[in-house]
Scaffold this motif. Sequence first.
Motif, PDB file in Angstrom:
ATOM      1  N   THR A 145       9.438  76.260  48.657  1.00 16.51           N
ATOM      2  CA  THR A 145      10.670  76.828  49.210  1.00 16.51           C
ATOM      3  C   THR A 145      11.639  75.717  49.616  1.00 16.51           C
ATOM      4  OG1 THR A 145       9.474  78.766  50.020  1.00 16.51           O
ATOM      5  CG2 THR A 145      11.612  78.293  51.025  1.00 16.51           C
ATOM      6  N   LYS A 146      11.115  74.712  50.288  1.00 12.35           N
ATOM      7  CA  LYS A 146      11.939  73.602  50.750  1.00 12.35           C
ATOM      8  C   LYS A 146      12.587  72.864  49.578  1.00 12.35           C
ATOM      9  CE  LYS A 146      11.552  69.138  53.156  1.00 12.35           C
ATOM     10  NZ  LYS A 146      10.604  68.222  53.865  1.00 12.35           N
ATOM     11  N   LYS A 154      -0.592  78.028  51.571  1.00  7.99           N
ATOM     12  CA  LYS A 154       0.499  78.166  52.535  1.00  7.99           C
ATOM     13  C   LYS A 154       1.362  76.912  52.575  1.00  7.99           C
ATOM     14  CE  LYS A 154      -1.751  81.453  55.687  1.00  7.99           C
ATOM     15  NZ  LYS A 154      -2.317  81.648  57.050  1.00  7.99           N
ATOM     16  N   GLN A 155       0.700  75.751  52.553  1.00 10.20           N
ATOM     17  CA  GLN A 155       1.455  74.500  52.572  1.00 10.20           C
ATOM     18  C   GLN A 155       2.237  74.296  51.276  1.00 10.20           C
ATOM     19  OE1 GLN A 155      -0.946  71.139  54.572  1.00 10.20           O
ATOM     20  NE2 GLN A 155      -2.490  72.717  54.198  1.00 10.20           N
ATOM     21  N   ILE A 156       1.630  74.680  50.160  1.00 13.86           N
ATOM     22  CA  ILE A 156       2.318  74.569  48.874  1.00 13.86           C
ATOM     23  C   ILE A 156       3.545  75.483  48.848  1.00 13.86           C
ATOM     24  CG2 ILE A 156       2.091  75.043  46.403  1.00 13.86           C
ATOM     25  CD1 ILE A 156      -0.872  74.154  46.670  1.00 13.86           C
ATOM     26  N   LYS A 157       3.387  76.705  49.329  1.00 15.41           N
ATOM     27  CA  LYS A 157       4.524  77.638  49.371  1.00 15.41           C
ATOM     28  C   LYS A 157       5.673  77.081  50.202  1.00 15.41           C
ATOM     29  CE  LYS A 157       2.191  82.129  48.867  1.00 15.41           C
ATOM     30  NZ  LYS A 157       1.912  83.417  49.553  1.00 15.41           N
ATOM     31  N   LYS A 158       5.344  76.504  51.321  1.00 14.70           N
ATOM     32  CA  LYS A 158       6.365  75.944  52.202  1.00 14.70           C
ATOM     33  C   LYS A 158       7.138  74.838  51.496  1.00 14.70           C
ATOM     34  CE  LYS A 158       6.942  74.022  56.861  1.00 14.70           C
ATOM     35  NZ  LYS A 158       6.232  73.633  58.111  1.00 14.70           N
ATOM     36  N   LEU A 159       6.425  73.984  50.770  1.00 16.63           N
ATOM     37  CA  LEU A 159       7.074  72.897  50.039  1.00 16.63           C
ATOM     38  C   LEU A 159       7.907  73.445  48.874  1.00 16.63           C
ATOM     39  CD1 LEU A 159       4.205  70.231  49.944  1.00 16.63           C
ATOM     40  CD2 LEU A 159       6.433  69.986  51.064  1.00 16.63           C
ATOM     41  N   ALA A 216       2.103  61.897  38.765  1.00 19.95           N
ATOM     42  CA  ALA A 216       2.968  60.763  39.090  1.00 19.95           C
ATOM     43  C   ALA A 216       4.428  61.023  38.751  1.00 19.95           C
ATOM     44  CB  ALA A 216       2.480  59.508  38.365  1.00 19.95           C
ATOM     45  N   HIS A 217       4.712  61.987  37.876  1.00 17.82           N
ATOM     46  CA  HIS A 217       6.079  62.216  37.415  1.00 17.82           C
ATOM     47  C   HIS A 217       6.773  63.406  38.075  1.00 17.82           C
ATOM     48  CE1 HIS A 217       4.717  59.404  34.345  1.00 17.82           C
ATOM     49  NE2 HIS A 217       5.971  59.223  34.028  1.00 17.82           N
ATOM     50  N   ALA A 218       6.119  64.048  39.021  1.00 17.26           N
ATOM     51  CA  ALA A 218       6.720  65.216  39.670  1.00 17.26           C
ATOM     52  C   ALA A 218       7.835  64.796  40.623  1.00 17.26           C
ATOM     53  CB  ALA A 218       5.653  65.987  40.432  1.00 17.26           C
ATOM     54  N   LYS A 219       8.695  65.728  40.905  1.00 22.63           N
ATOM     55  CA  LYS A 219       9.760  65.481  41.885  1.00 22.63           C
ATOM     56  C   LYS A 219       9.180  65.134  43.244  1.00 22.63           C
ATOM     57  CE  LYS A 219      13.832  67.696  43.981  1.00 22.63           C
ATOM     58  NZ  LYS A 219      14.700  68.902  43.986  1.00 22.63           N
ATOM     59  N   TYR A 220       8.034  65.746  43.571  1.00 23.91           N
ATOM     60  CA  TYR A 220       7.425  65.568  44.892  1.00 23.91           C
ATOM     61  C   TYR A 220       5.915  65.640  44.710  1.00 23.91           C
ATOM     62  CZ  TYR A 220       7.097  66.193  50.035  1.00 23.91           C
ATOM     63  OH  TYR A 220       6.853  66.056  51.385  1.00 23.91           O
ATOM     64  N   PHE A 221       5.190  64.768  45.401  1.00 24.58           N
ATOM     65  CA  PHE A 221       3.726  64.752  45.293  1.00 24.58           C
ATOM     66  C   PHE A 221       3.105  64.900  46.670  1.00 24.58           C
ATOM     67  CE2 PHE A 221      -0.189  62.146  45.724  1.00 24.58           C
ATOM     68  CZ  PHE A 221      -1.026  62.943  44.958  1.00 24.58           C
ATOM     69  N   VAL A 222       2.021  65.680  46.731  1.00 21.45           N
ATOM     70  CA  VAL A 222       1.232  65.800  47.959  1.00 21.45           C
ATOM     71  C   VAL A 222      -0.244  65.688  47.574  1.00 21.45           C
ATOM     72  CG1 VAL A 222       1.263  68.334  47.822  1.00 21.45           C
ATOM     73  CG2 VAL A 222       0.712  67.219  49.983  1.00 21.45           C
ATOM     74  N   TYR A 281       9.128  69.972  39.281  1.00 25.78           N
ATOM     75  CA  TYR A 281       7.877  70.621  39.691  1.00 25.78           C
ATOM     76  C   TYR A 281       7.263  69.846  40.859  1.00 25.78           C
ATOM     77  CZ  TYR A 281       5.550  66.969  36.834  1.00 25.78           C
ATOM     78  OH  TYR A 281       5.127  65.777  36.299  1.00 25.78           O
ATOM     79  N   LEU A 282       6.449  70.540  41.619  1.00 27.23           N
ATOM     80  CA  LEU A 282       5.640  69.939  42.679  1.00 27.23           C
ATOM     81  C   LEU A 282       4.281  69.601  42.086  1.00 27.23           C
ATOM     82  CD1 LEU A 282       4.939  69.376  45.742  1.00 27.23           C
ATOM     83  CD2 LEU A 282       4.175  71.772  45.821  1.00 27.23           C
TER      84      LEU A 282
END
Length: 443
Positions: free
Chosen positions: A333-334, A326-331, A390-396, A300-301
Motif C-alpha cells: 500500500t505504501k 500483514k507487513q507485506i500488505k502494508k508495504l 536484488a532488482h526490486a523497487k524495495y526489498f525486505v 515490485y516488492l
Amino acid sequence: MGSVKVSVRGCRPQLLFPVLLLWALAAHAEDVLYDDNFEPDSSKFKLVVDEAKAPRYLLYDVNPGEGFNLRRDVYMRIAVLVRNLNEDSPWILVLPPWGRMYHWKSKDVGQQIRIPWSTFFDLESLRRFVPVMEFADFLKISPSKEINEVYYLQNYKEGWDKWEEKMDKRPCIFNPYYFDSEQDRWHGWFFGYEEEVWTKKLECLSVMGHASFLKPFLTQNRTARSIMLDRAEIVLHDRYGDSVFWQARRSMRFAQQLRDIADDFRREFLDSTDEKDETVLDDDWTQMKRNHGDAKGGPYLSVHLRREDFVRSRRKDIPSLEHAAKQIKKLMTKLKLKRVFIATDAPQNEFGELKSYLEEYQVYRFTPTPEVKSKYKDGGVAIIDQWICAHAKYFVGSRESTFSFRIQDEREILGFDPEKTFNRLCNEEDKECEQPAKWKIVY
C-alpha cells in the motif's frame, strides 16, 4: 597459435599472474606451473619469464555445516589473504568445489557435489581481484593429486579472556581426516575427492586472528607448493566493510547464465528490465561506480521470508505467515505496488497459505524447470532468487539471514537507496522491530 614472446623483466610479481594463469589454462599441460623447469610446446607459443617465481597454491575449506552464503563470505576473507600474499610472491587461490550443503535437499537433481565455481560465478570477474583456478584444474597440474600441507584451523580449547592475534600448533580437538598407514598418507573429504586426493602432512592450528595474520606463517620458512587451510571460517575479515572488502565482493558476479534466467523471469512476470530499472551493469566491475539512488528498480516488492530451521531455532525473529502477510500488505500500500516476489525456503503448502492472505496482489515465486534445476542445482536456483530480489523497487529480508545479507550487498552494488534495501520482517511480538544495520558500499 603463433609464437608470442612475453618479457617481464623487472615487473612486479602480481602483474605477472594473469599471464601465468592464462598460460596454464591455455596450454592444458599437466605439469605446467608445477615444474619450475617446464617449457611449453614452442609450436603453440613461447613464454619468456625473467626473474619470476613459480606460483604457489592456496586451498581452503569450510565447516560442513555452514551454508552457501556464509561460504561466499569466507571466500572473501581468503581472497583478501591471497591478494596480500601476492604483494611478495605469486600465489593462486584454488576454488573449493561446492557440495553437500545442509539446505540442498532436492532429490531429483542427482548428487550435489564437486560443483565447480563457474556453475555459479563469473571466473573472469573473480580474477580481476585475485588469481583463481578451479580445483579440477589444480588436480590436472598436480603430479600426484597431493596437497603438500593441510592445516586444520580450530579455536583455542581453553577459550579466551581477551582478544589478541595468536596462533599455535596444538593437538587436534577434532580431526575429520583418517590416516592410511599402508601408504603413509592422510585422506579426508577433500570436496568429494576422498580417494583421489591426499596429503602427507596434516597439523592442527589453534588460531585467533584476521585472515592476513596467517601470511607470515604461509610465507616464512615454508617451501610447500600447495597448502590447504581447512575450517577457514575460523579467521576473520581483515577489515569488514572497507574498500578492499567491497572490491572482493564486487568481483563475485553471478554466472551470466543464471542472471539470464532471472532476467527472463523479471521481464515476463514483473515488468522489469535493466534498462527500465536503471540497473545495467558495466562489463568490468572495476570501472563501475554507482551512487545511492541511481537504481530505480522494477515495479515490485521483493521479500526474503526465511522458514525451515529458522522457525524452530529463531522463533523470536521469524513472523507467522499471517503476520508476514500483514507487513507485506502494508508495504504494498505504501509503495503503491501490485506485484510481490517471494524468495523462501517454505514448503509449497506454506507458500500457498501465504498467498491466501495476499489475494488482492500478484504473488510470484520462481519455480525452476527440471532442466534448470538439474543443470544448476539448488545453489543456482537460490542465486536466481537473489538476483530477482536484488532488482526490486524495495526489498525486505529476514533477520540474521546470510541469504538476505547477500541480496543487500547486490543492491548496494547496483546503486539502490539504502532505505529501500536494509529492511526486515519482524515477529508479531517484536514491538520495536529494529531494522538491520546499513553496511554501505565503499569505493
